[in-house]
Design an enzyme around this catalytic site. Sequence first.
Site, PDB file in Angstrom:
ATOM      1  N   SER A 148       0.888  -1.172   0.000  1.00 43.53           N
ATOM      2  CA  SER A 148       0.000   0.000   0.000  1.00 43.53           C
ATOM      3  C   SER A 148       0.916   1.210   0.000  1.00 43.53           C
ATOM      4  O   SER A 148       2.068   1.108   0.457  1.00 43.53           O
ATOM      5  CB  SER A 148      -0.832  -0.005   1.282  1.00 43.53           C
ATOM      6  OG  SER A 148      -1.462   1.239   1.476  1.00 43.53           O
TER       7      SER A 148
ATOM      8  N   TYR B   6      -2.462  -1.237  10.654  1.00 40.90           N
ATOM      9  CA  TYR B   6      -2.369  -1.363   9.195  1.00 40.90           C
ATOM     10  C   TYR B   6      -1.024  -0.827   8.712  1.00 40.90           C
ATOM     11  O   TYR B   6      -0.318  -1.489   7.943  1.00 40.90           O
ATOM     12  CB  TYR B   6      -3.520  -0.595   8.537  1.00 40.90           C
ATOM     13  CG  TYR B   6      -3.587  -0.757   7.034  1.00 40.90           C
ATOM     14  CD1 TYR B   6      -4.180  -1.877   6.470  1.00 40.90           C
ATOM     15  CD2 TYR B   6      -3.065   0.211   6.175  1.00 40.90           C
ATOM     16  CE1 TYR B   6      -4.250  -2.037   5.096  1.00 40.90           C
ATOM     17  CE2 TYR B   6      -3.128   0.060   4.801  1.00 40.90           C
ATOM     18  CZ  TYR B   6      -3.727  -1.061   4.257  1.00 40.90           C
ATOM     19  OH  TYR B   6      -3.788  -1.228   2.901  1.00 40.90           O
TER      20      TYR B   6
ATOM     21  N   LYS C 128       1.900  -2.947   6.842  1.00 39.57           N
ATOM     22  CA  LYS C 128       2.307  -2.661   5.460  1.00 39.57           C
ATOM     23  C   LYS C 128       3.772  -2.227   5.370  1.00 39.57           C
ATOM     24  O   LYS C 128       4.456  -2.537   4.397  1.00 39.57           O
ATOM     25  CB  LYS C 128       1.373  -1.620   4.831  1.00 39.57           C
ATOM     26  CG  LYS C 128      -0.061  -2.136   4.633  1.00 39.57           C
ATOM     27  CD  LYS C 128      -0.127  -3.333   3.672  1.00 39.57           C
ATOM     28  CE  LYS C 128      -1.543  -3.778   3.374  1.00 39.57           C
ATOM     29  NZ  LYS C 128      -1.619  -4.882   2.395  1.00 39.57           N
TER      30      LYS C 128
HETATM   31  N1  LIG Z   1      -8.591  -0.547  -1.530  1.00 41.18           N
HETATM   32  C1  LIG Z   1      -7.555   0.257  -1.354  1.00 41.18           C
HETATM   33  O1  LIG Z   1      -7.674   1.496  -1.469  1.00 41.18           O
HETATM   34  C2  LIG Z   1      -6.209  -0.319  -1.023  1.00 41.18           C
HETATM   35  C3  LIG Z   1      -5.121   0.558  -0.969  1.00 41.18           C
HETATM   36  C4  LIG Z   1      -3.868   0.052  -0.657  1.00 41.18           C
HETATM   37  C5  LIG Z   1      -3.693  -1.301  -0.438  1.00 41.18           C
HETATM   38  N2  LIG Z   1      -4.784  -2.136  -0.503  1.00 41.18           N
HETATM   39  C6  LIG Z   1      -4.535  -3.557  -0.234  1.00 41.18           C
HETATM   40  O2  LIG Z   1      -5.123  -4.338  -1.257  1.00 41.18           O
HETATM   41  C7  LIG Z   1      -5.381  -5.651  -0.743  1.00 41.18           C
HETATM   42  C8  LIG Z   1      -6.796  -6.054  -1.127  1.00 41.18           C
HETATM   43  O3  LIG Z   1      -7.680  -5.172  -0.475  1.00 41.18           O
HETATM   44  P1  LIG Z   1      -9.075  -4.695  -1.107  1.00 41.18           P
HETATM   45  O4  LIG Z   1      -9.089  -3.224  -1.024  1.00 41.18           O
HETATM   46  O5  LIG Z   1      -9.329  -5.378  -2.378  1.00 41.18           O
HETATM   47  O6  LIG Z   1     -10.053  -5.203   0.071  1.00 41.18           O
HETATM   48  P2  LIG Z   1     -11.335  -6.139   0.071  1.00 41.18           P
HETATM   49  O7  LIG Z   1     -11.837  -6.057   1.481  1.00 41.18           O
HETATM   50  O8  LIG Z   1     -12.267  -5.762  -1.019  1.00 41.18           O
HETATM   51  O9  LIG Z   1     -10.756  -7.608  -0.232  1.00 41.18           O
HETATM   52  C9  LIG Z   1      -9.916  -8.264   0.693  1.00 41.18           C
HETATM   53  C10 LIG Z   1     -10.207  -9.755   0.662  1.00 41.18           C
HETATM   54  O10 LIG Z   1      -9.307 -10.398   1.564  1.00 41.18           O
HETATM   55  C11 LIG Z   1     -10.027 -11.439   2.196  1.00 41.18           C
HETATM   56  N3  LIG Z   1      -9.420 -11.838   3.460  1.00 41.18           N
HETATM   57  C12 LIG Z   1      -9.513 -11.215   4.659  1.00 41.18           C
HETATM   58  N4  LIG Z   1      -8.903 -11.947   5.602  1.00 41.18           N
HETATM   59  C13 LIG Z   1      -8.406 -13.045   4.993  1.00 41.18           C
HETATM   60  C14 LIG Z   1      -7.704 -14.189   5.448  1.00 41.18           C
HETATM   61  N5  LIG Z   1      -7.395 -14.341   6.751  1.00 41.18           N
HETATM   62  N6  LIG Z   1      -7.349 -15.121   4.558  1.00 41.18           N
HETATM   63  C15 LIG Z   1      -7.685 -15.001   3.247  1.00 41.18           C
HETATM   64  N7  LIG Z   1      -8.389 -13.953   2.768  1.00 41.18           N
HETATM   65  C16 LIG Z   1      -8.745 -12.984   3.625  1.00 41.18           C
HETATM   66  C17 LIG Z   1     -11.421 -10.854   2.406  1.00 41.18           C
HETATM   67  O11 LIG Z   1     -12.394 -11.892   2.621  1.00 41.18           O
HETATM   68  C18 LIG Z   1     -11.636 -10.095   1.113  1.00 41.18           C
HETATM   69  O12 LIG Z   1     -12.299 -10.897   0.154  1.00 41.18           O
HETATM   70  C19 LIG Z   1      -5.144  -5.572   0.771  1.00 41.18           C
HETATM   71  O13 LIG Z   1      -3.873  -6.116   1.073  1.00 41.18           O
HETATM   72  C20 LIG Z   1      -5.160  -4.080   1.043  1.00 41.18           C
HETATM   73  O14 LIG Z   1      -4.421  -3.724   2.180  1.00 41.18           O
HETATM   74  C21 LIG Z   1      -6.024  -1.682  -0.780  1.00 41.18           C
END
Ligand SMILES: NC(=O)c1ccc[n+]([C@@H]2O[C@H](COP(=O)([O-])OP(=O)(O)OC[C@H]3O[C@@H](n4cnc5c(N)ncnc54)[C@H](O)[C@@H]3O)[C@@H](O)[C@H]2O)c1
Length: 272
Positions: A143, A156, A160
Site C-alpha cells: 500500500s 495497518y 504494510k
Molecule cells: N482498496 C484500497 O484502497 C487499497 C489501498 C492500498 C492497499 N490495498 C490492499 O489491497 C489488498 C486487497 O484489499 P481490497 O481493497 O481489495 O479489500 P477487500 O476487502 O475488497 O478484499 C480483501 C479480501 O481479503 C479477504 N481476506 C480477509 N482476511 C483473509 C484471510 N485471513 N485469509 C484469506 N483472505 C482474507 C477478504 O475476505 C476479502 O475478500 C489488501 O492487502 C489491502 O491492504 C487496498
Amino acid sequence: MQLDDLAGGTAVVTGAGSGIGAAAARRAAALGMNVVLADVSADRIDAVAAELTGVKVLAVPTDVRDAAAVDALADVVYDEFGSVTVLLNNAGLESLGYTWEVPADEWRRVIDVNLLGVFHGIRSFVPRMGADPRPSHIVNTCSVGGIAITPRMTAYAASKHGVQALTESVYLECAEAFPQITVSVFSPGQVATRIFEDAPVQERTAADAGFWRDQIREGMTPGEAAKLLFDGIARDEFWILTHPEAFERLASKRARTLGERLRPDALFDGRN
Ligand SMILES: NC(=O)c1ccc[n+]([C@@H]2O[C@H](COP(=O)([O-])OP(=O)(O)OC[C@H]3O[C@@H](n4cnc5c(N)ncnc54)[C@H](O)[C@@H]3O)[C@@H](O)[C@H]2O)c1
C-alpha cells in the site's frame, strides 16, 4: 516479457473474493491464465469463480493466517496445475482506532493477515517455484501506507511497512537463490473496494472511518488497478503503483523525515 506470454500459465490470488484480488483474478482469466482463487470467505470466491469462463478455475477456501492452510493451498495448486506463474499475496484488511483502544485480538489479526499472510505465501510457494526453471512472479500487495505514517491506522501501517521490508528482502533473496523468480511490490493508492466497510471501527474514530470510506469510494476501480498490476508484471517492474504521484509525495516525505531526522509531525499534513 509480453502480457500474451502469461496465457496458459497459472495465477494464484489470495484475497480473491473481493476488490483488488477479485479484479486480479478476472484480469488473469482475461489474459488466458488458469486461476486459483483463495480467500477466507468461500462464498466470495465461489461467486467470483462462477463469473470466470474459458480457463480452468479453482476456488480454495484458505485463511492466510494459517501456515498449514497455505501449505495445503500450494499442494492443491501443484497437484492440479504443476506450476505457478504468478503468485499474488494480496489478502488484507483494515483497522482504525487509537493504538491503545484497538482490542489486542484485532491488532493481531491485522498483522496476521496483512504481514504473516504474505510470509506464509512465500514460505509455501517459493521452494516449489524455485524448483521450476521457468520464469515466475511473486507480487505482494502492500500500500502507499507501506511508506507513510498514519495515526489511528497504526496496525495497518505497521503491517504494510512490514510487507514493504519483507518484499525488498525477499527480492534480494530470490535474486540470490532463484533468479527465475521476479518479486514485486504492488502499492495501491485509493481503490474503490469494500475494505473499509469490513473494518471494525472504534467509537472515537468513527469520523476517520467515514472519511476513508468516502475517499476510497472516489478511488480507482479495482479493474483499473488490476490492469496496471498485470502491466507491471509483464514489464518486470519492482514497484507497481496505481497512483505514482501520491506515492512520490509520500516517499519524499519519508526520505526527508529520515534523512533530516525530523520529528513525525514536521511534515504531517492531516491523515498521512
Ligand atoms: N482498496 C484500497 O484502497 C487499497 C489501498 C492500498 C492497499 N490495498 C490492499 O489491497 C489488498 C486487497 O484489499 P481490497 O481493497 O481489495 O479489500 P477487500 O476487502 O475488497 O478484499 C480483501 C479480501 O481479503 C479477504 N481476506 C480477509 N482476511 C483473509 C484471510 N485471513 N485469509 C484469506 N483472505 C482474507 C477478504 O475476505 C476479502 O475478500 C489488501 O492487502 C489491502 O491492504 C487496498
